[in-house]
Design an enzyme around this catalytic site. Structure first.
Site, short mmCIF file in Angstrom:
data_model
loop_
_atom_site.label_atom_id
_atom_site.label_comp_id
_atom_site.label_asym_id
_atom_site.label_seq_id
_atom_site.Cartn_x
_atom_site.Cartn_y
_atom_site.Cartn_z
N MET A 123 18.37 -10.28 -31.01
CA MET A 123 19.70 -10.59 -31.53
C MET A 123 19.69 -11.14 -32.95
O MET A 123 20.73 -11.49 -33.49
CB MET A 123 20.40 -11.59 -30.60
CG MET A 123 20.78 -11.02 -29.26
SD MET A 123 21.68 -12.22 -28.24
CE MET A 123 23.15 -12.51 -29.23
N HIS A 125 19.23 -9.77 -35.86
CA HIS A 125 20.03 -9.01 -36.83
C HIS A 125 21.52 -9.34 -36.69
O HIS A 125 22.25 -9.37 -37.69
CB HIS A 125 19.79 -7.51 -36.65
CG HIS A 125 20.28 -6.96 -35.35
ND1 HIS A 125 19.60 -7.13 -34.16
CD2 HIS A 125 21.40 -6.27 -35.04
CE1 HIS A 125 20.26 -6.54 -33.18
NE2 HIS A 125 21.36 -6.02 -33.68
N TYR A 126 21.95 -9.60 -35.49
CA TYR A 126 23.35 -9.93 -35.22
C TYR A 126 23.70 -11.28 -35.82
O TYR A 126 24.73 -11.44 -36.51
CB TYR A 126 23.56 -9.92 -33.71
CG TYR A 126 24.91 -10.39 -33.22
CD1 TYR A 126 26.03 -9.58 -33.34
CD2 TYR A 126 25.06 -11.63 -32.61
CE1 TYR A 126 27.27 -9.99 -32.87
CE2 TYR A 126 26.28 -12.06 -32.14
CZ TYR A 126 27.39 -11.23 -32.27
OH TYR A 126 28.61 -11.66 -31.80
N PHE A 127 22.85 -12.28 -35.60
CA PHE A 127 23.10 -13.61 -36.16
C PHE A 127 23.07 -13.59 -37.69
O PHE A 127 23.88 -14.27 -38.34
CB PHE A 127 22.06 -14.61 -35.64
CG PHE A 127 22.22 -14.96 -34.18
CD1 PHE A 127 23.46 -15.23 -33.64
CD2 PHE A 127 21.11 -15.03 -33.35
CE1 PHE A 127 23.60 -15.56 -32.30
CE2 PHE A 127 21.25 -15.36 -32.01
CZ PHE A 127 22.50 -15.63 -31.49
N LYS A 130 26.32 -12.11 -38.98
CA LYS A 130 27.40 -13.10 -38.84
C LYS A 130 27.26 -14.20 -39.90
O LYS A 130 28.25 -14.64 -40.50
CB LYS A 130 27.37 -13.72 -37.45
CG LYS A 130 27.79 -12.77 -36.32
CD LYS A 130 29.26 -12.42 -36.43
CE LYS A 130 29.76 -11.66 -35.23
NZ LYS A 130 31.16 -11.20 -35.39
#
Length: 214
Positions: A123, A125-127, A130
């Site tokens: 995760m 890359h997601y954080f 964001k």
């Protein structure tokens, strides 16, 4: 207040459309697919506009007082799509909202977005996406609020939450309750320039938002 919802056909977005339909606000739902217009109007959207987050959204922003960015690729998509939507899409809309004279911008981020290395590798890359979007919003001239929910669930909302600038513990929250908090934030000018983590709790949404904004 005329409110543009980016990601209106998403799970949080649809709950927010329903909530705003019961208010005095004008809800403008932004979608990529014209085929989604009928259903969003059935949910209560006053207006539906077709626009691509990665393109020119200025027509969608005309006469809007506020934007809620709840679009997202989701934490399980590949890095490229996450960067396209959660990062670049958000940055593009922030810049255009500012250019169009929108005053208020509320973004759905994620707990630990400011600490990408603290989350699971899959995760990260997601954080990071964001975090980059949040930083861009902080640097803008918009009256922003950054809402960082924990793990999102499909459970029915309870209408009760807890929020703080940061929680050490990680938890869950139904998407329906996130939508309720977004609406409460929009209706409370004192939340401008603020950001907070959001989890399920035992305090009614309006009370929790009001207490935090003092």
């Amino acid at each position: 207040m005329k409110i543009l919802i980016a990601g209106a056909n998403g799970k949080i977005g649809r709950h927010l459309v329903r909530g705003l339909a019961k208010s005095d606000h004008i809800c403008r739902a932004m979608v990529r697919d014209p085929a989604q217009e009928w259903e969003l109007r059935q949910l209560g959207a006053d207006e539906v506009v077709v626009a691509d987050l990665e393109g020119d959204c200025r027509a969608a922003l005309i006469t809007c007082d506020a934007v809620v960015f709840t679009a997202g690729s989701g934490p399980h998509t590949g890095p490229e799509k996450t960067v396209d939507v959660d990062q670049n899409g958000a940055i593009n809309l922030i810049d255009q909202a500012q250019d169009m004279g929108v005053e208020r911008f509320v973004i759905v981020s994620s707990m630990r977005a400011d600490e990408p290395d603290s989350g699971p590798e899959k995760m990260r890359h997601y954080f990071i996406a964001k975090q980059n979007a949040d930083n861009h919003l902080r640097a803008s001239k918009l009256a922003y609020t950054i809402v960082r929910p924990g793990k999102l669930t499909e459970d029915d909302g309870t209408g009760k939450v807890r929020l703080a600038e940061r929680f050490e513990d990680f938890g869950e929250i139904p998407r329906q309750d996130v939508a309720a908090v977004l609406q409460a934030v929009l209706e409370n000018p004192a939340t401008a320039g603020r950001e907070f983590d959001l989890l399920s709790g035992d305090q009614p949404v309006a009370d929790a938002v009001t207490a935090f904004a003092r």
